[in-house]
Write an enzyme that holds these catalytic residues in place. Structure first.
Site, PDB file in Angstrom:
ATOM      1  N   LYS A 186       0.878  -1.186   0.000  1.00  0.00           N
ATOM      2  CA  LYS A 186       0.000   0.000   0.000  1.00  0.00           C
ATOM      3  C   LYS A 186       0.904   1.221   0.000  1.00  0.00           C
ATOM      4  CE  LYS A 186      -2.121   3.155   1.784  1.00  0.00           C
ATOM      5  NZ  LYS A 186      -1.910   4.551   1.329  1.00  0.00           N
ATOM      6  N   GLY A 237       6.228   4.845   8.550  1.00  0.00           N
ATOM      7  CA  GLY A 237       5.421   6.061   8.516  1.00  0.00           C
ATOM      8  C   GLY A 237       5.439   6.717   9.878  1.00  0.00           C
ATOM      9  N   SER A 238       4.399   7.459  10.173  1.00  0.00           N
ATOM     10  CA  SER A 238       4.403   8.254  11.400  1.00  0.00           C
ATOM     11  C   SER A 238       4.114   7.392  12.635  1.00  0.00           C
ATOM     12  CB  SER A 238       3.353   9.356  11.287  1.00  0.00           C
ATOM     13  OG  SER A 238       2.078   8.769  11.195  1.00  0.00           O
ATOM     14  N   THR A 239       4.517   7.903  13.770  1.00  0.00           N
ATOM     15  CA  THR A 239       4.281   7.196  15.028  1.00  0.00           C
ATOM     16  C   THR A 239       2.781   7.090  15.305  1.00  0.00           C
ATOM     17  OG1 THR A 239       6.406   7.959  15.842  1.00  0.00           O
ATOM     18  CG2 THR A 239       4.839   7.214  17.504  1.00  0.00           C
ATOM     19  N   ALA A 240       2.018   8.119  14.941  1.00  0.00           N
ATOM     20  CA  ALA A 240       0.570   8.086  15.188  1.00  0.00           C
ATOM     21  C   ALA A 240      -0.074   6.927  14.429  1.00  0.00           C
ATOM     22  CB  ALA A 240      -0.058   9.415  14.762  1.00  0.00           C
ATOM     23  N   THR A 241       0.296   6.761  13.154  1.00  0.00           N
ATOM     24  CA  THR A 241      -0.277   5.649  12.383  1.00  0.00           C
ATOM     25  C   THR A 241       0.236   4.314  12.926  1.00  0.00           C
ATOM     26  OG1 THR A 241      -0.328   7.104  10.458  1.00  0.00           O
ATOM     27  CG2 THR A 241      -0.658   4.774  10.050  1.00  0.00           C
ATOM     28  N   GLY A 242       1.488   4.287  13.336  1.00  0.00           N
ATOM     29  CA  GLY A 242       2.051   3.062  13.919  1.00  0.00           C
ATOM     30  C   GLY A 242       1.231   2.580  15.108  1.00  0.00           C
ATOM     31  N   GLU A 259       8.668   1.029  11.500  1.00  0.00           N
ATOM     32  CA  GLU A 259       9.719   2.043  11.329  1.00  0.00           C
ATOM     33  C   GLU A 259       9.026   3.399  11.375  1.00  0.00           C
ATOM     34  OE1 GLU A 259      12.801   1.473  11.337  1.00  0.00           O
ATOM     35  OE2 GLU A 259      13.179  -0.521  10.531  1.00  0.00           O
TER      36      GLU A 259
HETATM   37  P1  NAD Z   1       1.819   8.385   7.603  1.00  0.00           P
HETATM   38  O1  NAD Z   1       1.827   7.574   8.853  1.00  0.00           O
HETATM   39  O2  NAD Z   1       0.902   9.524   7.502  1.00  0.00           O
HETATM   40  O3  NAD Z   1       1.497   7.454   6.348  1.00  0.00           O
HETATM   41  C1  NAD Z   1       2.256   6.308   6.047  1.00  0.00           C
HETATM   42  C2  NAD Z   1       1.376   5.296   5.320  1.00  0.00           C
HETATM   43  O4  NAD Z   1       0.375   4.810   6.201  1.00  0.00           O
HETATM   44  C3  NAD Z   1       0.634   5.861   4.110  1.00  0.00           C
HETATM   45  O5  NAD Z   1       0.672   4.897   3.085  1.00  0.00           O
HETATM   46  C4  NAD Z   1      -0.772   6.050   4.640  1.00  0.00           C
HETATM   47  O6  NAD Z   1      -1.756   5.992   3.648  1.00  0.00           O
HETATM   48  C5  NAD Z   1      -0.891   4.875   5.562  1.00  0.00           C
HETATM   49  N1  NAD Z   1      -1.910   4.996   6.606  1.00  0.00           N
HETATM   50  C6  NAD Z   1      -2.510   6.111   7.083  1.00  0.00           C
HETATM   51  N2  NAD Z   1      -3.365   5.789   8.065  1.00  0.00           N
HETATM   52  C7  NAD Z   1      -3.301   4.459   8.229  1.00  0.00           C
HETATM   53  C8  NAD Z   1      -3.916   3.527   9.119  1.00  0.00           C
HETATM   54  N3  NAD Z   1      -4.787   3.905  10.048  1.00  0.00           N
HETATM   55  N4  NAD Z   1      -3.551   2.227   9.037  1.00  0.00           N
HETATM   56  C9  NAD Z   1      -2.649   1.812   8.132  1.00  0.00           C
HETATM   57  N5  NAD Z   1      -2.048   2.634   7.254  1.00  0.00           N
HETATM   58  C10 NAD Z   1      -2.367   3.942   7.307  1.00  0.00           C
HETATM   59  O7  NAD Z   1       3.339   8.837   7.369  1.00  0.00           O
HETATM   60  P2  NAD Z   1       3.908   9.771   6.193  1.00  0.00           P
HETATM   61  O8  NAD Z   1       3.493  11.183   6.471  1.00  0.00           O
HETATM   62  O9  NAD Z   1       3.620   9.179   4.877  1.00  0.00           O
HETATM   63  O10 NAD Z   1       5.480   9.629   6.436  1.00  0.00           O
HETATM   64  C11 NAD Z   1       6.213  10.502   7.222  1.00  0.00           C
HETATM   65  C12 NAD Z   1       6.567   9.843   8.546  1.00  0.00           C
HETATM   66  O11 NAD Z   1       7.202   8.593   8.302  1.00  0.00           O
HETATM   67  C13 NAD Z   1       7.559  10.652   9.350  1.00  0.00           C
HETATM   68  O12 NAD Z   1       7.178  10.633  10.701  1.00  0.00           O
HETATM   69  C14 NAD Z   1       8.861   9.879   9.173  1.00  0.00           C
HETATM   70  O13 NAD Z   1       9.800  10.061  10.211  1.00  0.00           O
HETATM   71  C15 NAD Z   1       8.374   8.480   9.090  1.00  0.00           C
HETATM   72  N6  NAD Z   1       9.356   7.620   8.417  1.00  0.00           N
HETATM   73  C16 NAD Z   1      10.023   6.686   9.155  1.00  0.00           C
HETATM   74  C17 NAD Z   1      10.994   5.898   8.558  1.00  0.00           C
HETATM   75  C18 NAD Z   1      11.771   4.870   9.333  1.00  0.00           C
HETATM   76  O14 NAD Z   1      12.457   4.067   8.736  1.00  0.00           O
HETATM   77  N7  NAD Z   1      11.671   4.859  10.656  1.00  0.00           N
HETATM   78  C19 NAD Z   1      11.274   6.062   7.192  1.00  0.00           C
HETATM   79  C20 NAD Z   1      10.560   7.024   6.474  1.00  0.00           C
HETATM   80  C21 NAD Z   1       9.607   7.795   7.103  1.00  0.00           C
END
Ligand code: NAD
Length: 494
Positions: A186, A237-242, A259
């Site tokens: 995704k 992605g973001s910590t909130a989504t994690g 991550e």
């Molecule tokens: P995000 O969490 O907004 O989105 C990431 C993905 O998750 C997208 O594909 C989004 O559509 C999906 N998503 C959104 N809500 C979801 C849910 N409820 N369940 C499952 N999937 C969902 O993050 P972003 O804004 O795309 O990325 C930026 C963030 O990612 C920053 O905080 C950055 O530090 C982090 N990041 C971390 C690493 C790492 O290796 N630790 C690498 C790159 C980016």
């Protein structure tokens, strides 16, 4: 439209024809449908990405489930060969892929940007093909021979962000395929087209159903993460989504690799040479125009060399060209999206109000385009200021003065994030002693943010858990199984 109609998920129907327009044509939604994607540098419409439904997602997971056993049975040697051929396919289309990535993500072609990212994709595939995860004999004492082996987990859901969309997709997909899993990707809703194009290229080497992609917004990711037939979720992605994904894993018991966001500290010790470290500090902070998870996001500099480091960094910053993604002279580009631009603009404005000293930048670079923000170095900030405490994820670096190393270490450790950190010093032993005190998944010495396909990478605390890359990365997409054989001459215990 179904997931398998996109060309992103079908096997082998597409051919390796030559321009980014050809790649776009493979994966775009039919005329008049889909979600419009704009180029961050120019605002022009790049194309339309398919938006997949719940039925599409169910079909992709079902196809993955059906295809996985045969893929697992094909064996490590054959799967490694497939990964190597995928790398060759990417190399053959490297330039159109890089151009598509540059246009969609915004990052320039040159510098550690689009061409670099595409090169990393094939390099990671080759390294993953060459990595082996051997069974381990854990007890062999005459009575028992217990061996730890690794089986595929089954179906892996791979959910990615928009900052390094191709490379992170490969980081998730390559080890998962290598271990015999099927994968449903995704991509971020901000950068779907380049990821769908990548998947389409990879699929030229794969049996139908083993790898597919579902495109759409967060709710598609949420459905994938909570799908009852998904065994493992690789999420970046973001910590909130994690956190939401952890909650959904209570339902399907999916294993997780998370991550998440970072707010990496760098600490410059008093013996560092400002001129010698300025370039490394700059790229540590501003790679991908600061939109990097493990970028240097707050810099702590000892009082004795504070102004020298600020000046040396400013000299490097002023020499780095920012501009349009397809301009061969650019090494810095726009923010990828308006939301992220607004975060950076807000944090910089707030830092000014709090007395931060603007050394370079400080105002949007509207002459370049709507989403450009220049490299902004802000001195004289302190812990607690939002630009220090929040993840800016863009080209603004707060520089904080310290006089006691214990205070700098406490500052580095005081936030929720724990992805990376760095220590800068002429004395490796002194740097190492500081590194050992920092709560982060990786601490670099005299560099920041470099990753290597054989070196495990992952966060601690709010930056998530699980490791990627190398042998540890293969374990993360495998289900451990112990085969424990009793000696036939010894009676089993009751
Ligand atoms: P995000 O969490 O907004 O989105 C990431 C993905 O998750 C997208 O594909 C989004 O559509 C999906 N998503 C959104 N809500 C979801 C849910 N409820 N369940 C499952 N999937 C969902 O993050 P972003 O804004 O795309 O990325 C930026 C963030 O990612 C920053 O905080 C950055 O530090 C982090 N990041 C971390 C690493 C790492 O290796 N630790 C690498 C790159 C980016």
């Amino acid at each position: 439209m179904t997931a398998t109609d996109t060309g992103a998920s079908t096997s082998a129907t597409a051919t390796s024809a030559g321009s980014e327009e050809d790649l776009l044509a493979r994966v775009s939604a039919p005329q008049g449908q889909g979600r419009q994607i704009r180029e961050p540098a120019t605002g022009a419409v790049l194309g339309a990405a398919p938006v997949h439904s719940k039925q599409d997602l169910d079909a992709a997971v079902a196809a993955a489930r059906a295809a996985q056993p045969a893929w697992a049975a094909s064996g490590h040697e054959q799967r490694s060969q497939v990964l190597l051929r995928m790398a060759d396919r990417i190399d053959a289309l490297a330039e159109p892929l890089a151009r598509l990535l540059a246009r969609e993500q915004g990052k320039p072609l040159n510098g550690p940007n689009a061409r670099f990212e595409v090169g990393a994709c094939s390099a990671w595939l080759r390294a993953t093909a060459a990595t082996t995860l051997e069974p381990q004999v854990v007890v062999d004492d005459g009575a028992t021979r217990a061996e730890l082996t690794y089986r595929p987990v089954g179906v892996v859901g791979a959910i990615g962000p928009w900052n390094w969309p191709l490379m992170i997709t490969i980081w998730q997909v390559a080890p998962a395929l290598r271990m015999g899993n099927a994968v449903v990707v995704k991509p971020s809703e901000y950068t779907p087209l380049s990821v769908l194009a990548l998947i389409s290229i990879l699929n030229e080497e794969l049996p139908e159903g083993v790898l597919s992609a579902v495109s759409g917004e967060g709710e598609v990711g949420a459905r994938l993460a909570s799908h009852p037939d998904v065994d493992k979720v690789m999420f970046t992605g973001s910590t909130a989504t994690g956190r939401r994904i952890i909650e959904s894993s209570a339902g399907n018991l999916a294993r997780l690799t998370l991550e998440l966001g970072g707010n990496d500290a760098g600490i410059v010790l008093p013996d560092a040479d400002p001129q010698a470290i300025a370039d490394g500090l700059f790229w540590g902070a501003f790679i991908n125009t600061g939109q990097t998870c493990a970028a240097l996001k707050r810099l702590y500099v000892h009082d004795s060399l504070y102004e020298e480091v600020v000046d040396a960094l400013a000299d490097v910053a002023r020499a780095m060209p920012m501009g349009a993604s397809l301009d061969e002279t650019s090494v810095l580009g726009p923010l990828q999206n308006k939301q992220q631009f607004d975060v950076v603009a807000r944090l910089v404005e707030d830092a000014k109000q709090r007395g931060g000293r603007i050394v370079t930048g400080g105002q949007p670079a509207t002459e370049l385009g709507e989403l450009f923000f220049p490299v902004t170095l802000i001195a004289d900030l302190k812990d607690g200021d939002p630009l220090v405490d929040e993840e800016q994820f863009g080209p603004a670096l707060p520089i904080i003065r310290y006089s006691e190393i214990d205070d700098a270490v406490a500052s580095a450790n005081r936030l929720e994030a724990g992805l990376g950190a760095s220590v800068w010093s002429a004395d490796p032993a002194a740097a190492r002693a500081v590194a050992e005190r920092i709560q982060a998944g990786t601490v670099w010495i005299n560099s920041h943010g470099g990753v290597h396909p054989m070196v495990p990478f992952g966060g601690v605390k709010g930056s998530g858990y699980g490791l990627e890359f190398g042998v540890e990365g293969l374990k993360a997409v495998a289900a451990p199984q112990v085969i424990s054989a009793a000696s036939p001459t010894i009676a089993p215990t009751a």
